[in-house]
Scaffold this active site. Structure first.
Site, PDB file in Angstrom:
ATOM      1  N   MET A 146       9.141  25.104  -0.009  1.00  0.00           N
ATOM      2  CA  MET A 146       8.345  24.067  -0.676  1.00  0.00           C
ATOM      3  C   MET A 146       9.226  23.188  -1.572  1.00  0.00           C
ATOM      4  O   MET A 146       9.077  21.961  -1.594  1.00  0.00           O
ATOM      5  CB  MET A 146       7.242  24.705  -1.522  1.00  0.00           C
ATOM      6  CG  MET A 146       6.291  23.682  -2.118  1.00  0.00           C
ATOM      7  SD  MET A 146       5.079  24.401  -3.225  1.00  0.00           S
ATOM      8  CE  MET A 146       4.063  25.325  -2.089  1.00  0.00           C
ATOM      9  N   TYR A 193      13.041  32.209   3.843  1.00  0.00           N
ATOM     10  CA  TYR A 193      11.801  32.897   4.210  1.00  0.00           C
ATOM     11  C   TYR A 193      11.814  33.358   5.657  1.00  0.00           C
ATOM     12  O   TYR A 193      12.300  32.652   6.546  1.00  0.00           O
ATOM     13  CB  TYR A 193      10.608  31.961   4.009  1.00  0.00           C
ATOM     14  CG  TYR A 193      10.248  31.747   2.551  1.00  0.00           C
ATOM     15  CD1 TYR A 193      10.056  32.816   1.686  1.00  0.00           C
ATOM     16  CD2 TYR A 193      10.092  30.456   2.049  1.00  0.00           C
ATOM     17  CE1 TYR A 193       9.720  32.618   0.353  1.00  0.00           C
ATOM     18  CE2 TYR A 193       9.747  30.239   0.723  1.00  0.00           C
ATOM     19  CZ  TYR A 193       9.557  31.334  -0.121  1.00  0.00           C
ATOM     20  OH  TYR A 193       9.224  31.127  -1.436  1.00  0.00           O
ATOM     21  N   ARG A 197     -10.743  -0.408  14.573  1.00  0.00           N
ATOM     22  CA  ARG A 197     -10.583   0.400  13.362  1.00  0.00           C
ATOM     23  C   ARG A 197     -11.625  -0.075  12.352  1.00  0.00           C
ATOM     24  O   ARG A 197     -12.686   0.508  12.261  1.00  0.00           O
ATOM     25  CB  ARG A 197      -9.148   0.257  12.842  1.00  0.00           C
ATOM     26  CG  ARG A 197      -8.786   1.231  11.764  1.00  0.00           C
ATOM     27  CD  ARG A 197      -7.299   1.222  11.452  1.00  0.00           C
ATOM     28  NE  ARG A 197      -6.857   0.014  10.763  1.00  0.00           N
ATOM     29  CZ  ARG A 197      -5.620  -0.139  10.271  1.00  0.00           C
ATOM     30  NH1 ARG A 197      -4.727   0.814  10.431  1.00  0.00           N
ATOM     31  NH2 ARG A 197      -5.276  -1.245   9.653  1.00  0.00           N
ATOM     32  N   LYS A 209       0.842  -1.207   0.000  1.00  0.00           N
ATOM     33  CA  LYS A 209       0.000   0.000   0.000  1.00  0.00           C
ATOM     34  C   LYS A 209       0.873   1.252   0.000  1.00  0.00           C
ATOM     35  O   LYS A 209       2.076   1.182   0.298  1.00  0.00           O
ATOM     36  CB  LYS A 209      -0.917  -0.016   1.227  1.00  0.00           C
ATOM     37  CG  LYS A 209      -0.185   0.010   2.566  1.00  0.00           C
ATOM     38  CD  LYS A 209      -1.124  -0.331   3.726  1.00  0.00           C
ATOM     39  CE  LYS A 209      -0.391  -0.341   5.043  1.00  0.00           C
ATOM     40  NZ  LYS A 209      -1.196  -0.920   6.132  1.00  0.00           N
TER      41      LYS A 209
END
Ligand SMILES: *Cc1c(COP(=O)(O)O)cnc(C)c1O
Length: 366
Positions: free
Chosen positions: A311, A262, A134, A37
């Site tokens: 980013m 930044y 769950r 997964k």
């Protein structure tokens, strides 16, 4: 090799080493399901599945689209979809994926579709909740499940399983043993009422490490395949699978009082040499690693990340390091480095691996 400078390299020999490490612990007859997964825990699910298709019995994914991606890549092994959604049941059948039917809502809907489509003995799996709370049926649901299923030859129960809540935590041994006992009695009750005996499975990676006696017919190996045993001595016996590297794009000489990045979060107190690296928080580098909290390796030396993580970029302090633009930067290339990053960002190895965004090119080393 490729024109992307920031790459996650996947070591296929490490994958094979790790699968064999776990297989050696298991009884000969115990089957192995490999969990791929979340893009194979951030690596490359298709590549992992291709490498292992001949070595394992089953694959599992969380969601239907992940299973479809494997089928589209030509994977033919059985694929269990752990958390299918009602909306996707037709697609599951279309791609010969095997759903985990974990509630009456999804069981009944699947039975209706199976009936309409005149399916014959379509493999399904039943998950029971034994304490994780769950997804999954409850023990008390067994008679009603059997009543629904016995009337149908559209499907057959390929397996019955449950999931441990704290298999990595030895302080929770009593709780885990109660989950094992609960699962044993659920599966006995189901098997007693069926002609074909479904496969039983309970253990994830830490379950294999700590509760081998509960291996039943199959185990579900996830993080261990990728090199992490949730236990120092276990992890030492595994090989690191994923390495994240980039390069130095540009080098600057910063004078005292000048700032970097930044919000001017880093202010130089002395002459500082910085390097800019093309990887940022959009690639999975947590902002928590900024401002000196995390470091990378340049020519085998530690270079702290300075200022805020951007980013698409980070800036690092290379004042003490001899290096040039274009040199390699290692974000991590060992389990130790991943675990250190996890510790510094208040998380676990799983999240560090799966956070590496799809913008980072995967590169497979055979
Ligand atoms: C993710 C998952 C696993 C694998 O767990 P690891 O700790 O990574 O080995 C096994 N079973 C289920 C149901 C899961 O969701």
């Amino acid at each position: 090799m490729n024109n992307h400078v920031t790459v996650l390299e996947i070591d296929t020999n490490a994958v094979l080493h790790n699968i064999n490490h776990f297989k050696e612990k298991l009884a000969q007859a115990t089957k192995v399901l490999v969990v791929v997964k979340a893009f194979g825990y951030g690596s490359d699910a298709v590549e992992i599945a291709k490498i292992l298709e001949k070595n394992v019995d089953y694959f599992a994914v969380a969601y239907t689209d992940e299973g479809i991606a494997l089928r589209n890549a030509g994977i033919q092994a059985p694929i269990l979809v752990l958390h299918p959604q009602l909306q996707n049941l037709e697609k599951i059948i279309e791609h010969q994926l095997e759903p985990n039917l974990y509630s009456f809502t999804i069981l009944k809907t699947f039975l209706e579709i199976a009936d309409q489509k005149l399916l014959l003995n379509y493999p399904i799996h039943l998950e029971f909740n034994t304490g994780l709370n769950r997804i999954g049926f409850w023990h008390t649901d067994v008679p009603i499940i059997l009543a629904h299923i016995k009337k149908s030859n559209n499907i057959y129960i390929a397996s019955v399983f449950s999931h441990l809540a704290a298999s990595d935590d030895l302080n929770e041994k009593i709780f885990t043993r109660s989950q094992i006992n609960n699962f044993t009695s659920i599966s006995e009750e189901i098997s007693a009422h069926l002609d074909n005996k479904p496969m039983l499975h309970l253990l994830n990676t830490s379950g294999i490490v700590n509760y081998l006696e509960a291996q039943f017919d199959m185990v579900r190996l996830g993080i261990g395949l990728y090199g992490f045993g949730n236990d120092t001595s276990e992890t030492k016996q595994l090989k690191n699978v994923a390495s994240l590297t980039s390069i130095i794009s540009q080098i600057h000489q910063i004078k005292p009082q000048e700032s970097v990045g930044y919000n001017r979060a880093f202010v130089a107190t002395k002459f500082t040499k910085t390097a800019t690296v093309p990887i940022g928080h959009a690639d999975g580098i947590s902002r928590k690693l900024g401002n000196g909290n995390g470091h990378v390796l340049v020519n085998n030396q530690k270079a702290p990340i300075i200022g805020n993580v951007c980013m698409d970029m980070i800036m690092i302090d290379i004042t003490e390091i001899t290096c040039n633009e274009g040199d390699q930067v290692i974000l991590f290339n060992s389990q130790k480095m991943v675990e250190k990053i996890a510790e510094k960002t208040d998380t676990i190895s799983y999240e560090i691996l799966t956070a590496i965004s799809q913008r980072v090119k995967r590169c497979i080393r055979y």
